[in-house]
Design an enzyme around this catalytic site. Structure first.
Site, short mmCIF file in Angstrom:
data_model
loop_
_atom_site.label_atom_id
_atom_site.label_comp_id
_atom_site.label_asym_id
_atom_site.label_seq_id
_atom_site.Cartn_x
_atom_site.Cartn_y
_atom_site.Cartn_z
N ALA A 187 1.59 3.21 28.80
CA ALA A 187 1.63 4.16 29.92
C ALA A 187 2.17 3.48 31.17
O ALA A 187 2.96 4.09 31.92
CB ALA A 187 0.24 4.73 30.18
N ASP A 212 -12.61 8.06 30.78
CA ASP A 212 -12.09 9.40 31.06
C ASP A 212 -11.81 9.58 32.55
O ASP A 212 -10.81 10.19 32.94
CB ASP A 212 -13.06 10.48 30.58
CG ASP A 212 -13.16 10.55 29.07
OD1 ASP A 212 -12.29 9.96 28.38
OD2 ASP A 212 -14.11 11.19 28.57
N ARG A 258 -5.12 -20.61 48.43
CA ARG A 258 -5.78 -19.42 47.90
C ARG A 258 -4.81 -18.25 47.84
O ARG A 258 -4.80 -17.50 46.88
CB ARG A 258 -7.00 -19.05 48.77
CG ARG A 258 -7.81 -17.90 48.19
CD ARG A 258 -8.80 -17.34 49.19
NE ARG A 258 -8.16 -16.73 50.34
CZ ARG A 258 -7.56 -15.55 50.35
NH1 ARG A 258 -7.49 -14.83 49.27
NH2 ARG A 258 -7.00 -15.08 51.45
N GLU A 292 -2.63 3.40 37.54
CA GLU A 292 -2.53 3.01 36.14
C GLU A 292 -3.05 1.59 35.92
O GLU A 292 -3.72 1.32 34.91
CB GLU A 292 -1.08 3.12 35.65
CG GLU A 292 -0.94 2.90 34.16
CD GLU A 292 -1.70 3.91 33.32
OE1 GLU A 292 -2.50 3.49 32.45
OE2 GLU A 292 -1.51 5.11 33.52
N LEU A 321 11.82 18.94 47.48
CA LEU A 321 13.19 19.20 47.00
C LEU A 321 13.51 20.68 46.76
O LEU A 321 14.67 21.06 46.87
CB LEU A 321 13.43 18.41 45.72
CG LEU A 321 13.39 16.90 45.86
CD1 LEU A 321 13.66 16.23 44.53
CD2 LEU A 321 14.36 16.40 46.92
N TRP A 367 7.29 16.05 44.94
CA TRP A 367 8.73 16.10 44.67
C TRP A 367 9.22 17.56 44.66
O TRP A 367 10.26 17.87 45.23
CB TRP A 367 9.06 15.39 43.37
CG TRP A 367 9.22 13.91 43.60
CD1 TRP A 367 8.23 13.00 43.83
CD2 TRP A 367 10.44 13.19 43.64
NE1 TRP A 367 8.75 11.76 44.01
CE2 TRP A 367 10.11 11.84 43.90
CE3 TRP A 367 11.77 13.54 43.49
CZ2 TRP A 367 11.08 10.84 44.01
CZ3 TRP A 367 12.74 12.53 43.59
CH2 TRP A 367 12.39 11.22 43.85
#
Length: 118
Positions: free
Chosen positions: A30, A95, A9, A69, A116, A112
Site C-alpha cells: 500500500a 482497523d 542525535r 500509511e 479542479l 482534488w
C-alpha cells in the site's frame, strides 16, 4: 549507557527515519502504491494552472496520506509482533489505522475534485 545528544542525535534520528521509509517501501504494498500516486500527482500539481495556495492544498493531503500509511504500518507491525492470535483490541487497532488511511484517501480525492472541477 551514554545518551546521544546534539548533532549526533539529529543524524542518528535522520538515519532511523530513512530506515523506516525504506522498510515501509520494502514491506508495504500500500505504501508503494501511494508513493506511485505521489510521484504522479505531486508533479501534476505543479503543471496545473492553479494558484500557489491551491497547489499547496493539492499536495498536502498526498503527503498526509503517506504519513498515515507509515503510521498504519507501524501499528500493524507492533500488533503482529505482540502475537498472532486474534484479539478484539488488536483487530480494532489495525482497523482504526486502516480507517485513518481511508479517511486520508477520501480527503485527497475530495480536495482534488473540489479544486479542479467545482
Amino acid at each position: 549507557m551514554q545518551k546521544n545528544t546534539g548533532i549526533k542525535r539529529i543524524f542518528l534520528a535522520f538515519g532511523y527515519s530513512l530506515k523506516g521509509l525504506r522498510s515501509a517501501f520494502k514491506h508495504e504494498a500500500a505504501f508503494r502504491q501511494e508513493v506511485l500516486l505521489a510521484v504522479i500527482f505531486i508533479p501534476l500539481a505543479f503543471m496545473l494552472d492553479v494558484t500557489q495556495i491551491e497547489r499547496i492544498i493539492l499536495i498536502t493531503p498526498i503527503v498526509l496520506l503517506l504519513i498515515l500509511e507509515v503510521i498504519n504500518s507501524a501499528i500493524e507491525a507492533v500488533v503482529d509482533r505482540i502475537g498472532s492470535e486474534h484479539h478484539e483490541l488488536a483487530g480494532r487497532a489495525k482497523d482504526m489505522g486502516s480507517a485513518a488511511v481511508l479517511i486520508g484517501l477520501l480527503l485527497t480525492v475530495y480536495i482534488w475534485i473540489e479544486i479542479l472541477f467545482l
